[in-house]
Design a protein around this motif. Sequence first.
Motif, PDB file in Angstrom:
ATOM      1  N   PRO A   1     -12.370 -19.944  -7.148  1.00 17.34           N
ATOM      2  CA  PRO A   1     -13.289 -20.793  -6.392  1.00 17.34           C
ATOM      3  C   PRO A   1     -13.740 -22.024  -7.167  1.00 17.34           C
ATOM      4  N   ILE A   2     -13.990 -23.076  -6.417  1.00 15.88           N
ATOM      5  CA  ILE A   2     -14.475 -24.319  -7.004  1.00 15.88           C
ATOM      6  C   ILE A   2     -15.900 -24.567  -6.502  1.00 15.88           C
ATOM      7  N   THR A   3     -16.560 -25.559  -7.050  1.00 10.41           N
ATOM      8  CA  THR A   3     -17.963 -25.799  -6.716  1.00 10.41           C
ATOM      9  C   THR A   3     -18.094 -26.683  -5.473  1.00 10.41           C
TER      10      THR A   3
ATOM     11  N   ILE B   1     -13.194 -34.269  -0.541  1.00 10.40           N
ATOM     12  CA  ILE B   1     -13.292 -34.763   0.840  1.00 10.40           C
ATOM     13  C   ILE B   1     -13.676 -36.242   0.860  1.00 10.40           C
ATOM     14  N   GLY B   2     -14.453 -36.635  -0.165  1.00  9.31           N
ATOM     15  CA  GLY B   2     -14.910 -38.014  -0.212  1.00  9.31           C
ATOM     16  C   GLY B   2     -16.279 -38.212   0.398  1.00  9.31           C
ATOM     17  N   ILE B   3     -17.118 -37.169   0.350  1.00 10.06           N
ATOM     18  CA  ILE B   3     -18.482 -37.265   0.856  1.00 10.06           C
ATOM     19  C   ILE B   3     -19.428 -36.751  -0.228  1.00 10.06           C
ATOM     20  N   SER B   4     -20.719 -36.909  -0.019  1.00 12.02           N
ATOM     21  CA  SER B   4     -21.699 -36.435  -0.986  1.00 12.02           C
ATOM     22  C   SER B   4     -21.953 -34.941  -0.783  1.00 12.02           C
ATOM     23  N   VAL B   5     -22.462 -34.304  -1.830  1.00 11.93           N
ATOM     24  CA  VAL B   5     -22.811 -32.887  -1.723  1.00 11.93           C
ATOM     25  C   VAL B   5     -23.889 -32.703  -0.663  1.00 11.93           C
ATOM     26  N   ARG B   6     -24.817 -33.628  -0.610  1.00 11.27           N
ATOM     27  CA  ARG B   6     -25.893 -33.529   0.384  1.00 11.27           C
ATOM     28  C   ARG B   6     -25.332 -33.562   1.802  1.00 11.27           C
ATOM     29  N   GLN B   7     -24.354 -34.427   2.040  1.00 12.81           N
ATOM     30  CA  GLN B   7     -23.741 -34.493   3.368  1.00 12.81           C
ATOM     31  C   GLN B   7     -22.992 -33.202   3.682  1.00 12.81           C
TER      32      GLN B   7
END
Length: 315
Positions: free
Chosen positions: A228-230, A238-244
Amino acid sequence: MTKQHFVFTLIENHTHLTLSCATEPLRIANMISGETLYSWSYASQNGETARASNDTISLVQHGFDTVPRCDRLFVIPGLDMDKHITPGLLACLRRAKRDGVRVAALCSGAWILAEAGFLSGMRAAIHWEYHDAFLERFPDVELVPSVFVADEKHMTASGGTATADLMLHLIEQDHGYDLSIAVSDMMVYVGAREGSAAQRISLQARSGMRNPHMAKAIRIMQDALEDPITPTQIADQIGISVRQLERLFGRYFNTSPKRYYTELRLDRARHLLLQTEMSISEVAIASGFQSVGHFSRLYRKAFDTSPSAQRGRMV
């Protein structure tokens, strides 16, 4: 042995697969036991017939106004169930509830029970196709992505083969594990799911899912179950923020990416335990858990049984 009578209220355009998965386990339980453990009858709006979405027409014994006293009453709708919620149907359900009948719902039936006011403050399962609309329409119901919910006053199942899972659960509850396994074997149904198992649905359909970010995030998770990855790495790919990413999982699944990822890995572990001879430590590693102890604790929390007990139930 206790005998029970179930009534299935067939809503016009109901799902025939769900009906079959509801009644066949009961029939087989009777056959294997050599006793009439269960009997059942059908009700519909006109009291004569009910048409399924595949155009199968079933003869019924009751109208909604003449449903007899029974042990359980199941609502079985299908597509466009909201168009078939009539005053007569709601009166039937409320009368049954008032009389102490245990009212349950299959497939999209949770929508009808929620409309009747039965599910407020409760956990419920419904077919994945209705998740988004249900969350908007009934915010006071705790919708879960499980195949069924059996530990609430009103049982709900997500339809199709999830109905068979619920019926096998009821058979085990009523008459023991051995009979439920014998019924499952007769159905050539391997690895019946507990209620907490997540619904397995297509990537495109899940979450309205034509959301490309969600589809890609889940695909990344599924491709990296063993290593697994974080969430940060997933968001970067994906090219988005973690918050998104967090917002998307909260909106569509009412959970976090981390929790969803863990559930995918635990689901994989359960399948490996049920379907292979791998040791528990091998299953843990193959599902991305480096510590067997940590894996066992998460597994027990998710499925209410330990990995070793799960493996033992196969014997």
